[in-house]
Design a protein around this motif. Structure first.
Motif, mmCIF file in Angstrom:
data_model
loop_
_atom_site.group_PDB
_atom_site.id
_atom_site.type_symbol
_atom_site.label_atom_id
_atom_site.label_comp_id
_atom_site.label_asym_id
_atom_site.label_seq_id
_atom_site.Cartn_x
_atom_site.Cartn_y
_atom_site.Cartn_z
ATOM 1 N N ASN A 81 -24.229 -11.607 -17.652
ATOM 2 C CA ASN A 81 -25.276 -10.816 -18.308
ATOM 3 C C ASN A 81 -25.847 -9.756 -17.372
ATOM 4 O OD1 ASN A 81 -25.154 -12.039 -20.833
ATOM 5 N ND2 ASN A 81 -26.540 -13.676 -20.227
ATOM 6 N N MET A 82 -26.011 -10.105 -16.095
ATOM 7 C CA MET A 82 -26.509 -9.116 -15.135
ATOM 8 C C MET A 82 -25.497 -7.986 -14.938
ATOM 9 S SD MET A 82 -28.669 -11.190 -12.222
ATOM 10 C CE MET A 82 -27.259 -12.000 -11.522
ATOM 11 N N LEU A 83 -24.220 -8.344 -14.834
ATOM 12 C CA LEU A 83 -23.182 -7.317 -14.674
ATOM 13 C C LEU A 83 -23.056 -6.471 -15.934
ATOM 14 C CD1 LEU A 83 -20.473 -9.403 -12.801
ATOM 15 C CD2 LEU A 83 -21.863 -7.549 -11.856
ATOM 16 N N LYS A 84 -23.225 -7.067 -17.101
ATOM 17 C CA LYS A 84 -23.195 -6.320 -18.367
ATOM 18 C C LYS A 84 -24.376 -5.358 -18.435
ATOM 19 C CE LYS A 84 -22.481 -5.604 -22.857
ATOM 20 N NZ LYS A 84 -22.308 -4.207 -23.060
ATOM 21 N N GLN A 85 -25.538 -5.814 -17.998
ATOM 22 C CA GLN A 85 -26.739 -4.975 -17.998
ATOM 23 C C GLN A 85 -26.556 -3.765 -17.070
ATOM 24 O OE1 GLN A 85 -30.217 -7.108 -16.775
ATOM 25 N NE2 GLN A 85 -31.555 -5.344 -16.973
ATOM 26 N N ALA A 86 -25.800 -3.946 -16.007
ATOM 27 C CA ALA A 86 -25.544 -2.858 -15.066
ATOM 28 C C ALA A 86 -24.309 -2.038 -15.451
ATOM 29 C CB ALA A 86 -25.366 -3.419 -13.656
ATOM 30 N N ASN A 87 -23.720 -2.316 -16.622
ATOM 31 C CA ASN A 87 -22.530 -1.612 -17.120
ATOM 32 C C ASN A 87 -21.325 -1.754 -16.191
ATOM 33 O OD1 ASN A 87 -23.742 -0.634 -19.493
ATOM 34 N ND2 ASN A 87 -24.726 0.994 -18.314
ATOM 35 N N MET A 88 -21.190 -2.924 -15.579
ATOM 36 C CA MET A 88 -20.050 -3.180 -14.695
ATOM 37 C C MET A 88 -18.919 -3.889 -15.443
ATOM 38 S SD MET A 88 -20.716 -2.104 -11.571
ATOM 39 C CE MET A 88 -19.684 -3.078 -10.508
ATOM 40 N N ASN A 116 -19.736 -2.992 -6.488
ATOM 41 C CA ASN A 116 -19.805 -1.605 -6.953
ATOM 42 C C ASN A 116 -18.676 -1.329 -7.931
ATOM 43 O OD1 ASN A 116 -17.435 -0.712 -5.496
ATOM 44 N ND2 ASN A 116 -18.681 -0.728 -3.644
ATOM 45 N N SER A 117 -18.743 -0.172 -8.560
ATOM 46 C CA SER A 117 -17.798 0.159 -9.623
ATOM 47 C C SER A 117 -16.397 0.474 -9.102
ATOM 48 C CB SER A 117 -18.327 1.336 -10.441
ATOM 49 O OG SER A 117 -18.502 2.458 -9.611
ATOM 50 N N GLU A 118 -16.232 0.629 -7.815
ATOM 51 C CA GLU A 118 -14.897 0.866 -7.251
ATOM 52 C C GLU A 118 -14.118 -0.430 -7.057
ATOM 53 O OE1 GLU A 118 -15.689 3.090 -3.690
ATOM 54 O OE2 GLU A 118 -15.505 4.981 -4.757
ATOM 55 N N MET A 119 -14.797 -1.562 -7.118
ATOM 56 C CA MET A 119 -14.141 -2.857 -6.933
ATOM 57 C C MET A 119 -13.353 -3.221 -8.191
ATOM 58 S SD MET A 119 -17.330 -4.912 -5.286
ATOM 59 C CE MET A 119 -16.669 -6.061 -4.130
ATOM 60 N N HIS A 123 -11.786 -8.605 -7.640
ATOM 61 C CA HIS A 123 -12.563 -8.545 -6.407
ATOM 62 C C HIS A 123 -14.025 -8.856 -6.665
ATOM 63 C CE1 HIS A 123 -14.156 -6.420 -2.699
ATOM 64 N NE2 HIS A 123 -13.397 -7.405 -2.231
ATOM 65 N N VAL A 124 -14.562 -8.422 -7.799
ATOM 66 C CA VAL A 124 -15.952 -8.731 -8.161
ATOM 67 C C VAL A 124 -16.112 -10.238 -8.313
ATOM 68 C CG1 VAL A 124 -17.686 -8.517 -9.978
ATOM 69 C CG2 VAL A 124 -16.428 -6.503 -9.238
ATOM 70 N N ILE A 128 -18.452 -12.869 -5.773
ATOM 71 C CA ILE A 128 -19.591 -13.659 -6.228
ATOM 72 C C ILE A 128 -19.289 -15.155 -6.241
ATOM 73 C CG2 ILE A 128 -21.159 -14.027 -8.178
ATOM 74 C CD1 ILE A 128 -20.615 -11.084 -8.944
ATOM 75 N N PHE A 129 -18.079 -15.534 -6.627
ATOM 76 C CA PHE A 129 -17.683 -16.942 -6.724
ATOM 77 C C PHE A 129 -16.757 -17.263 -5.566
ATOM 78 C CE2 PHE A 129 -18.805 -15.565 -10.925
ATOM 79 C CZ PHE A 129 -19.521 -16.631 -11.450
ATOM 80 N N LYS A 130 -17.327 -17.704 -4.453
ATOM 81 C CA LYS A 130 -16.535 -17.993 -3.252
ATOM 82 C C LYS A 130 -16.152 -19.465 -3.210
ATOM 83 C CE LYS A 130 -18.526 -14.286 -0.655
ATOM 84 N NZ LYS A 130 -19.111 -13.824 0.555
ATOM 85 N N LYS A 131 -14.922 -19.718 -2.755
ATOM 86 C CA LYS A 131 -14.440 -21.108 -2.636
ATOM 87 C C LYS A 131 -14.930 -21.725 -1.364
ATOM 88 C CE LYS A 131 -10.426 -21.015 -5.527
ATOM 89 N NZ LYS A 131 -9.059 -21.334 -5.690
#
Length: 131
Positions: A81-88, A116-119, A123-124, A128-131
């Motif tokens: 939802n946060m990424l959607k709100q930021a249009n990512m 960022n939008s270049e990722m 990669h995004v 955010i979700f690291k093992k």
């Protein structure tokens, strides 16, 4: 006289607390504890994103940089939802399902993440979700 004053004070505190509680519970506005900060805006937001690449179509468009503050108890749908709100990303639910398909839903940890939008889409998720 002193007991009467103390009883009046206690009744006032009780009434005030009751009113505040009623307003808090009956308020229709939802307040999110997560924060999304956009440092730079992108001038062109047209088109849908593909899963394999983020918006990097034109050299004249600025890079959208998003700082995600992930707090304790958040889920992949909250991050979506946060990424959607930021249009990512185009859809938060699809993002959450992609995270679940990869088996990373339990790898979300509290912290501050910068994307960022270049990722690329992959990669995004890996940032955010690291093992």
């Amino acid at each position: 006289m002193r007991i009467n004053l103390l009883s009046s004070f206690a009744a006032g505190i009780f009434i005030t607390t009751s009113i505040c509680g009623a307003v808090y519970l009956l308020d229709k506005n939802e307040v999110s504890t997560a924060s999304v900060k956009t440092n730079e805006t992108q001038t062109n937001l047209n088109g849908q994103l593909s899963k394999n690449e983020m918006k990097n179509n034109s050299a004249s468009a600025e890079v959208t940089k998003v700082v995600l503050n992930v707090t304790q108890g958040m889920t992949s749908i909250d991050v979506g939802n946060m990424l959607k709100q930021a249009n990512m990303i185009p859809d938060a639910f699809t993002f959450s399902k992609d995270v679940e398909k990869r088996g990373l839903e339990n790898n979300l940890r509290p912290g501050i993440f910068v994307v960022n939008s270049e990722m690329t889409y992959d990669h995004v998720i890996s940032t955010i979700f690291k093992k």
